[in-house]
Design an enzyme around this catalytic site. Structure first.
Site, PDB file in Angstrom:
ATOM      1  N   LYS A 180     -27.148 -60.976  -8.747  1.00  0.00           N
ATOM      2  CA  LYS A 180     -27.441 -62.179  -7.957  1.00  0.00           C
ATOM      3  C   LYS A 180     -26.769 -62.098  -6.583  1.00  0.00           C
ATOM      4  CE  LYS A 180     -28.565 -66.221  -6.595  1.00  0.00           C
ATOM      5  NZ  LYS A 180     -29.390 -67.361  -6.804  1.00  0.00           N
TER       6      LYS A 180
ATOM      7  N   LYS B 207     -21.138 -71.028  -0.480  1.00  0.00           N
ATOM      8  CA  LYS B 207     -20.416 -70.632  -1.701  1.00  0.00           C
ATOM      9  C   LYS B 207     -20.812 -69.217  -2.130  1.00  0.00           C
ATOM     10  CE  LYS B 207     -22.536 -71.585  -5.293  1.00  0.00           C
ATOM     11  NZ  LYS B 207     -23.506 -70.956  -6.181  1.00  0.00           N
TER      12      LYS B 207
END
Ligand code: NAP
Length: 301
Positions: free
Chosen positions: A172, A240
């Site tokens: 990811k 983030k």
């Protein structure tokens, strides 16, 4: 089919994913931090729970879709967390995008209690979540992946087993490196076009059919041209993800100059109060930097 399923985290992504599991015939027990976030799920037949521990108490599989690393840690390890309710033999499936290192640590702590864990972050946005068309990248034991796969098939179309715990999160992070640089590229190309007196909308149309055509140009590019920054994927979540990438790179002694640059631009958006906009608002930073606004009428120069 005879499996008790729990779902924790009912935001932009979690809500449609949980609904797809219900539609797939899996009765759900759900927990949402805001009580009202559980309402669409209970209306569809889910049972609301008062804590992650209560979700875990009767579940064979517990899905988690919250924001950041410390949120997953809190949901699993915190007071009234999953770990205090989970029975040995059950499996935690974390689909949030969080730190690979923290994921390995969480998996080890759960394994010590006889609980399995998969990290299964997703690519694709709200539309893909609604349509059950996410891309899912999975880390953990292969036999656990095989058990959970029928449920993943309710949520996504491209489901790929990567390797051991944490490798789904690493995949990811790779996804986010590509997406990040791609959005930056779209914002720069549109600003370049506009500064040169060329319509960025026409440029997008031409480029979509060529070698530079990609999903970011299609989706985020359209949002930039419309200046429609309703999320979507929030700037604060993109910031983030870049933090996770840069921290991991730091630990490895790895240079990622492009990602580092875009991380600064995301910081600027956060600093100017744009954290809850869609991350295509990255174009605002490039526009302000150049005092060139892609949606300004062309004849005004
Ligand atoms: P979101 O709309 O902000 O939802 C996050 C949900 O997590 C909210 O319902 C929030 O509860 C809950 N939550 C956060 N911290 C919590 C905690 N400590 N305890 C309990 N619940 C907590 O975010 P999202 O867009 O669904 O994203 C979820 C995850 O998927 C993130 O890791 C994101 O990076 C990833 N992701 C998002 C997209 C996208 O396009 N949106 C795409 C791929 C991956 P409250 O409602 O109480 O705040």
């Amino acid at each position: 089919m005879n499996v008790n399923v729990g779902f924790i985290g009912l935001g932009i992504m979690g809500k449609p994913m949980a609904l797809n599991l219900i539609r797939g015939g899996y009765p759900l027990r759900v927990y949402g931090r805001r009580v009202e976030s559980m309402e669409p799920l209970t209306a569809a037949g889910a049972q609301a729970c008062a804590s992650p521990a209560e979700v875990a108490r009767n579940a064979d599989l517990i899905f988690i879709m919250v924001s950041d690393t410390q949120d997953v840690e809190q949901v699993i390890l915190g007071p009234e967390g999953v770990i205090s309710g989970a029975r040995p033999g059950c499996t935690v499936v974390d689909m949030s995008t969080i730190s690979p290192a923290a994921t390995r640590s969480l998996a080890a702590q759960l394994t010590a209690r006889g609980v399995e864990m998969l990290d299964a972050p997703v690519s694709g946005g709200e539309t893909e979540a609604v349509n059950g068309a996410l891309s899912i990248m999975v880390g953990g034991k292969p036999e656990v992946f095989t058990l959970v796969k029928p449920l993943f098939e309710r949520l996504g179309k491209n489901i790929v087993y990567i390797g051991g715990n944490g490798t789904g999160q690493l995949a990811k992070a790779c996804n986010q490196i590509l997406v990040t640089l791609s959005i930056e590229g779209v914002a720069e190309a549109f600003t370049f076009a506009r500064k040169n007196g060329v319509d960025p909308g026409r440029v997008r149309e031409a480029l979509l059919g060529g070698f530079a055509g990609n999903k970011s140009l299609e989706v985020q590019g359209k949002r930039m041209l419309d200046h429609d920054f309703r999320p979507g994927f929030k700037v604060r979540l993109h910031q983030k993800d870049l933090r996770i990438i840069m921290e991991t790179a730091h630990q490895m002694g790895l240079a990622l100059p492009g990602s580092a640059l875009v991380a600064q631009n995301m910081n600027a958006l956060m600093g100017s109060g744009e954290g809850d906009l869609d991350s295509s608002a990255l174009v605002n930073v490039i526009e302000r930097l150049n005092e060139t606004y892609i949606t300004a009428p062309l004849h005004k120069g």
